[in-house]
Design an enzyme around this catalytic site. Structure first.
Site, mmCIF file in Angstrom:
data_model
loop_
_atom_site.group_PDB
_atom_site.id
_atom_site.type_symbol
_atom_site.label_atom_id
_atom_site.label_comp_id
_atom_site.label_asym_id
_atom_site.label_seq_id
_atom_site.Cartn_x
_atom_site.Cartn_y
_atom_site.Cartn_z
ATOM 1 N N SER A 195 0.850 -1.188 0.000
ATOM 2 C CA SER A 195 0.000 0.000 0.000
ATOM 3 C C SER A 195 0.882 1.234 0.000
ATOM 4 O O SER A 195 2.101 1.139 -0.057
ATOM 5 C CB SER A 195 -0.892 0.006 1.231
ATOM 6 O OG SER A 195 -0.104 0.254 2.385
ATOM 7 N N LYS A 196 0.239 2.385 0.090
ATOM 8 C CA LYS A 196 1.001 3.643 0.050
ATOM 9 C C LYS A 196 2.072 3.667 1.137
ATOM 10 O O LYS A 196 3.117 4.280 0.979
ATOM 11 C CB LYS A 196 0.078 4.858 0.271
ATOM 12 C CG LYS A 196 -1.079 4.973 -0.677
ATOM 13 C CD LYS A 196 -2.294 4.207 -0.207
ATOM 14 C CE LYS A 196 -2.929 3.446 -1.362
ATOM 15 N NZ LYS A 196 -3.734 2.313 -0.939
ATOM 16 N N ARG A 197 1.773 3.021 2.245
ATOM 17 C CA ARG A 197 2.722 3.033 3.356
ATOM 18 C C ARG A 197 4.089 2.497 2.952
ATOM 19 O O ARG A 197 5.094 2.795 3.576
ATOM 20 C CB ARG A 197 2.192 2.190 4.517
ATOM 21 C CG ARG A 197 1.110 2.871 5.337
ATOM 22 C CD ARG A 197 0.743 2.046 6.539
ATOM 23 N NE ARG A 197 0.280 0.699 6.175
ATOM 24 C CZ ARG A 197 0.971 -0.407 6.368
ATOM 25 N NH1 ARG A 197 2.158 -0.349 6.918
ATOM 26 N NH2 ARG A 197 0.474 -1.575 6.018
ATOM 27 N N HIS A 198 4.110 1.648 1.935
ATOM 28 C CA HIS A 198 5.370 1.055 1.529
ATOM 29 C C HIS A 198 6.135 1.921 0.538
ATOM 30 O O HIS A 198 7.062 1.460 -0.116
ATOM 31 C CB HIS A 198 5.130 -0.331 0.934
ATOM 32 C CG HIS A 198 4.531 -1.283 1.912
ATOM 33 N ND1 HIS A 198 3.191 -1.544 1.970
ATOM 34 C CD2 HIS A 198 5.089 -1.992 2.920
ATOM 35 C CE1 HIS A 198 2.955 -2.397 2.953
ATOM 36 N NE2 HIS A 198 4.082 -2.668 3.544
ATOM 37 N N GLY A 199 5.730 3.170 0.454
ATOM 38 C CA GLY A 199 6.456 4.069 -0.430
ATOM 39 C C GLY A 199 5.977 3.938 -1.864
ATOM 40 O O GLY A 199 4.800 3.712 -2.119
#
Length: 442
Positions: free
Chosen positions: A211-215
């Site tokens: 997801s976005k959290r993973h950059g």
RNA sequence: GACCCCGUCGUCCAGCGGUUAGGACACAGGCCUUUCAAGCCUGUAACACGGGUUCGAUCCCCGUCGGGGUCGCCA
């Protein structure tokens, strides 16, 4: 012996509620590989029935990024939202047949059409996961047409796939639980279901779904980070699939030839950015400087390199060689190739300009370069090695101070190549400036 | 919680009843060398656990544990 199978028709069906990320790209890729390897048809369908969350700009972005990846489609893009007329008749047919019913009216007096599900066991034969059995009691009635008149996902999906003649539904693992519902839909409508094949999820380093959290996980981000499409395709193909054996670097043609659903894994895979970058480096090494310069150009907008000629770009790329792991590394590594003053890395100065004879060596180097003929990599090497010889020093005692003078840094490509690329004038300017700097500091 | 899926080095894969369990990324060391890379060589590192089946299990079956997915008039 083998039944001649008709060429397959497959589709990739993203919904434009977010950027296309690597998970979606891999689904697209597997569909594409499957179609291309079997003379089939690959269709792009945009599932934009969610009127609230779908965005037209995202549709355009997804289409553009798919094109960048090189996954060309044979039909489409088909927009689900523009097919409204298609869905009502089959739903009404089910209504008339008594298989579906209308919901209680909502506050605005609108009703939905819902399929009644009998509690029977459903078996799915998935090409990747094998036989999966679900008790019918697990399934609830299925909404066909929502109160607002638009088709619900599972129904739209079944109607579209049938109407478009889709033979193989290849999609993310997260759809596995939808599959029994869709099979029920096909059954109720009297249609033969397509073959289903579900792909395992792609996870982040922390083993949670990407997801976005993973950059940077969107295709757009990878493109802007200087990842080559072929490298990404190669990397993605190997995430959840392998041709068997130890093969890794494979051309698109080889992937097409080798791909089969049978060898798709059932285990979620962790996305390894480092390995992608490594693979990208391999692709950069193998690519022609002309192609790299062209791919690099859009990334240079707004930098000092913006107006550089293609020839200049190509020669700097060649100079950098395999030091480039991504195209985005270029601006950092190539700064000293720009005309104009360079800055000195204090560490480099401390390490390589500390010797008492540094000034003397550089002065002698300057003279050698003034006279060097021919002014080529070879000619320069000869001239500079002669200085080393004459002074009885180690090669590094000249090369390193010279490197700092010309690049301002501790590390760089080969020094002879750099002098040749910079040219006599720029090289001498930088040497003079270095000598002034040394004079002031001694 | 219910249902379903999954479980080989840190990571991605190979293996498909008998292997010194193989390759790649990463990591460590070495060679090369004007630096950094690249390249080459070497090394560290895995079959989740417990029962079966079998002459023999990483591989087949069951259970446990662990991870994930889905349970919307979202897609």
């Amino acid at each position: 012996m083998n039944k001649p199978e008709p060429p397959p028709r497959v589709r990739f069906a993203p919904s434009p509620t977010g950027s296309l990320h690597v998970g979606g790209a891999r689904t697209a890729l597997f569909n594409w590989l499957f179609a291309r390897g079997r003379g089939g048809t690959y269709i792009l369908r945009i599932e934009d029935t969610d009127r609230l969350r779908s965005r037209e700009d995202l549709s355009r972005e997804i289409i553009a990024e798919l094109g960048w990846l090189g996954l060309d489609w044979d039909e489409g893009p088909v927009f689900q939202s523009r097919r409204g007329e298609l869905y009502l008749p089959p739903a009404e047919r089910l209504l008339e047949a008594g298989l579906a019913y209308r919901s209680e009216p909502d506050p605005e007096g609108r009703t939905a059409i819902i399929l009644r599900v009998e509690p029977e066991e459903i078996t799915v034969f998935d090409r990747v996961y094998g036989k999966i059995t679900v008790a019918g009691s697990e399934l609830k009635d299925i909404v066909l047409i929502k109160s607002d008149g638009s088709p619900a996902y599972n129904f739209a999906c079944a109607v579209d796939d049938h109407e478009m003649g889709i033979t193989h539904v290849i999609r993310g693992d997260d759809h596995l639980p939808n599959t029994p519902k869709q099979i029920l839909l096909y059954r109720a409508l009297g249609w033969g279901p397509p073959v289903f094949a579900h792909l395992p999820l792609i996870l982040g380093a922390d083993k949670t779904p990407l997801s976005k959290r993973h950059g940077a996980t969107s295709l757009k981000a990878f493109r802007e980070a200087g990842i080559l499409p072929d490298a990404l395709v190669n990397y993605l193909a190997l995430l959840g699939w392998s041709p068997g054996g130890d093969r890794e670097i494979m051309t698109g043609e080889e992937l097409v030839r080798e791909f089969s659903l049978k060898k798709v894994n059932r285990k979620a895979a962790v996305f390894d950015h480092q390995k992608l970058v490594w693979m990208n480096g391999r692709y950069i090494q193998a690519a022609a400087p002309e192609e790299l310069a062209e791919r690099l150009r859009p990334l240079l907008a707004g930098t000092e390199w913006e107006s550089a000629s293609p020839e200049k770009l190509q020669s700097v790329i060649s100079l950098l060689g395999h030091r480039l792991k991504t195209l985005a590394d270029f601006t950092d590594l190539a700064g000293f190739c720009l005309e104009g003053e360079i800055g000195y890395d204090p560490e480099a100065v401390a390490k390589h300009w500390a010797g008492e004879d540094t000034g003397e060596i550089l002065a002698e180097t300057r003279e050698a370069i003034e006279r060097a003929e021919p002014f080529t990599r070879e000619g320069l090497e000869e001239a500079l090695r002669a200085v080393v010889e004459r002074r009885g020093i180690k090669a590094g005692a000249l090369m390193q101070p010279l490197r700092v003078a010309l690049t301002g840094r501790k590390d760089s490509p080969g020094i002879f190549e750099i002098v040749a690329l910079l040219g006599r004038e720029v090289t001498l300017d930088r040497l003079n400036r270095a000598l002034v700097f040394l004079g002031k500091n001694s």
